[in-house]
Write a protein that holds these residues in place. Structure first.
Motif, PDB file in Angstrom:
ATOM      1  N   GLU A 181       0.825  -1.209   0.000  1.00 24.14           N
ATOM      2  CA  GLU A 181       0.000   0.000   0.000  1.00 24.14           C
ATOM      3  C   GLU A 181       0.863   1.264   0.000  1.00 24.14           C
ATOM      4  OE1 GLU A 181      -3.212   0.428   2.693  1.00 24.14           O
ATOM      5  OE2 GLU A 181      -4.282  -1.320   1.961  1.00 24.14           O
ATOM      6  N   GLY A 182       1.975   1.219   0.714  1.00 25.04           N
ATOM      7  CA  GLY A 182       2.875   2.366   0.713  1.00 25.04           C
ATOM      8  C   GLY A 182       3.395   2.651  -0.680  1.00 25.04           C
ATOM      9  N   TYR A 183       3.843   1.611  -1.367  1.00 25.02           N
ATOM     10  CA  TYR A 183       4.397   1.766  -2.711  1.00 25.02           C
ATOM     11  C   TYR A 183       3.312   2.175  -3.709  1.00 25.02           C
ATOM     12  CZ  TYR A 183       7.193   0.654  -6.865  1.00 25.02           C
ATOM     13  OH  TYR A 183       7.878   0.729  -8.054  1.00 25.02           O
ATOM     14  N   ALA A 184       2.136   1.554  -3.609  1.00 26.77           N
ATOM     15  CA  ALA A 184       1.043   1.857  -4.535  1.00 26.77           C
ATOM     16  C   ALA A 184       0.544   3.294  -4.367  1.00 26.77           C
ATOM     17  CB  ALA A 184      -0.110   0.880  -4.329  1.00 26.77           C
ATOM     18  N   ALA A 187       0.735   6.330  -7.083  1.00 24.42           N
ATOM     19  CA  ALA A 187      -0.497   7.019  -7.497  1.00 24.42           C
ATOM     20  C   ALA A 187      -0.373   8.535  -7.377  1.00 24.42           C
ATOM     21  CB  ALA A 187      -1.667   6.530  -6.640  1.00 24.42           C
ATOM     22  N   ARG A 188       0.704   8.997  -6.782  1.00 28.42           N
ATOM     23  CA  ARG A 188       0.892  10.426  -6.478  1.00 28.42           C
ATOM     24  C   ARG A 188       0.591  11.339  -7.658  1.00 28.42           C
ATOM     25  NH1 ARG A 188       5.011  13.750  -7.682  1.00 28.42           N
ATOM     26  NH2 ARG A 188       5.484  15.521  -6.307  1.00 28.42           N
ATOM     27  N   ASP A 189       1.209  11.094  -8.799  1.00 23.85           N
ATOM     28  CA  ASP A 189       1.065  11.995  -9.958  1.00 23.85           C
ATOM     29  C   ASP A 189      -0.307  11.915 -10.614  1.00 23.85           C
ATOM     30  OD1 ASP A 189       3.649  12.880  -9.586  1.00 23.85           O
ATOM     31  OD2 ASP A 189       4.515  11.396 -10.954  1.00 23.85           O
ATOM     32  N   LEU A 190      -1.009  10.801 -10.406  1.00 22.61           N
ATOM     33  CA  LEU A 190      -2.322  10.615 -11.034  1.00 22.61           C
ATOM     34  C   LEU A 190      -3.469  10.816 -10.056  1.00 22.61           C
ATOM     35  CD1 LEU A 190      -1.475   7.405 -13.114  1.00 22.61           C
ATOM     36  CD2 LEU A 190      -1.619   9.754 -13.960  1.00 22.61           C
ATOM     37  N   PHE A 191      -3.126  11.084  -8.805  1.00 20.11           N
ATOM     38  CA  PHE A 191      -4.168  11.212  -7.780  1.00 20.11           C
ATOM     39  C   PHE A 191      -5.030  12.444  -8.042  1.00 20.11           C
ATOM     40  CE2 PHE A 191      -5.805  12.722  -3.694  1.00 20.11           C
ATOM     41  CZ  PHE A 191      -6.435  11.570  -3.233  1.00 20.11           C
ATOM     42  N   PRO A 192      -6.365  12.257  -8.195  1.00 22.18           N
ATOM     43  CA  PRO A 192      -7.258  13.402  -8.454  1.00 22.18           C
ATOM     44  C   PRO A 192      -7.457  14.239  -7.188  1.00 22.18           C
ATOM     45  CG  PRO A 192      -8.514  11.357  -8.305  1.00 22.18           C
ATOM     46  CD  PRO A 192      -7.070  10.982  -8.202  1.00 22.18           C
ATOM     47  N   PRO A 240      -0.842   3.394 -11.360  1.00 28.29           N
ATOM     48  CA  PRO A 240      -0.824   2.880 -12.735  1.00 28.29           C
ATOM     49  C   PRO A 240      -0.522   1.388 -12.841  1.00 28.29           C
ATOM     50  CG  PRO A 240       1.165   4.145 -12.273  1.00 28.29           C
ATOM     51  CD  PRO A 240       0.264   4.335 -11.100  1.00 28.29           C
ATOM     52  N   ASN A 241       0.030   0.820 -11.778  1.00 30.95           N
ATOM     53  CA  ASN A 241       0.332  -0.621 -11.769  1.00 30.95           C
ATOM     54  C   ASN A 241      -0.914  -1.365 -11.288  1.00 30.95           C
ATOM     55  OD1 ASN A 241       1.225  -3.251 -11.202  1.00 30.95           O
ATOM     56  ND2 ASN A 241       3.292  -2.550 -10.714  1.00 30.95           N
TER      57      ASN A 241
END
Length: 241
Positions: A106-109, A113-118, A160-161
């Motif tokens: 969850e930490g890595y995911a 997601a940082r750049d795509l987080f709405p 994205p993964n």
């Protein structure tokens, strides 16, 4: 010949409807029993009484036994000699190991997601965290657990993964088979968890760097592991979030 043709069509339709009805009864029994196990209504080690479920669900024993077999395959139920099907007892070692792996994933995911987080989801995260506070104040621990899972799903869902996201989902299912989601939440750890959520929200809102987000989310889960290990000798059967 015409009658024979219609008899064939009738039998096909009848058999299809019968199979569908049988499937629906099994699915209903499966969903009912799974929810009772995951939400803590059936305690670890509790015997599954087929005849009682027949009465509760107004059905025959066949779909219930089929549902029990499915739950057994998922690890939620196990057969014990001279007893029959019982809710799988909590395995504390598996709980710690699984939650530790979940912390890393969850930490890595969430960091990915940082750049795509709405950013519009920030408001939703704040709202969920407030609802968790209310659930805790009302001692609605089942609702607290559901809101917690929803909170974290939002934080990493933009990852994205997609294989990683799916693996996290399956790991949560494994966690459900190990412990009881709706049992007791340790109040002190729950309050700490809410404060840590506030930190995670700020990191996402302020576009913190990858490493900071990854470390915060990972440590958030590992704090739960630490709390569990500290308390397990004194309090048994406790669910931590």
């Amino acid at each position: 010949m015409v009658k024979c043709f219609f008899d064939i069509i009738y039998n096909i339709i009848y058999n299809d409807l019968t199979m569908e009805n049988k499937k629906n009864k099994k699915q209903k029994a499966y969903e009912y029993m799974k929810s009772r196990i995951v939400e803590g209504h059936y305690a670890p080690g509790q015997r599954i009484v087929i005849n009682q479920l027949v009465k509760e669900l107004s059905t025959s024993a066949i779909p219930i036994r089929e549902a029990v077999r499915q739950l057994e395959a998922e690890g939620l139920v196990e057969y014990q000699e001279n007893i029959g099907p019982v809710v799988t007892p909590i395995n504390e070692n598996e709980y710690v190991e699984t939650l530790s792996v979940l912390a890393v994933m969850e930490g890595y995911a969430t960091a990915l997601a940082r750049d795509l987080f709405p950013k519009k989801k920030i408001t939703e995260l704040i709202s969920l965290n407030e609802m968790m506070k209310e659930a805790l104040e009302e001692f609605n621990f089942e609702e607290f657990g559901k809101l917690n899972r929803q909170f974290h799903y939002i934080t990493y869902n933009s990852c994205p993964n997609k294989y990683l996201v799916e693996t996290i989902r399956k790991t949560w299912e494994r966690l459900d088979s190990i412990r009881v989601t709706g049992s007791t939440v340790h109040p002190k750890r729950a309050k700490e968890s809410i404060r840590e959520h506030e930190q995670i929200i700020k990191l996402l809102e302020n576009d913190a760097d990858f490493d900071m987000i990854e470390a915060a989310v990972r440590q958030h889960k590992l704090n739960t592991v630490k709390a569990f290990l500290q308390q397990k000798e004194r309090v048994t059967g406790t669910t931590f979030i």
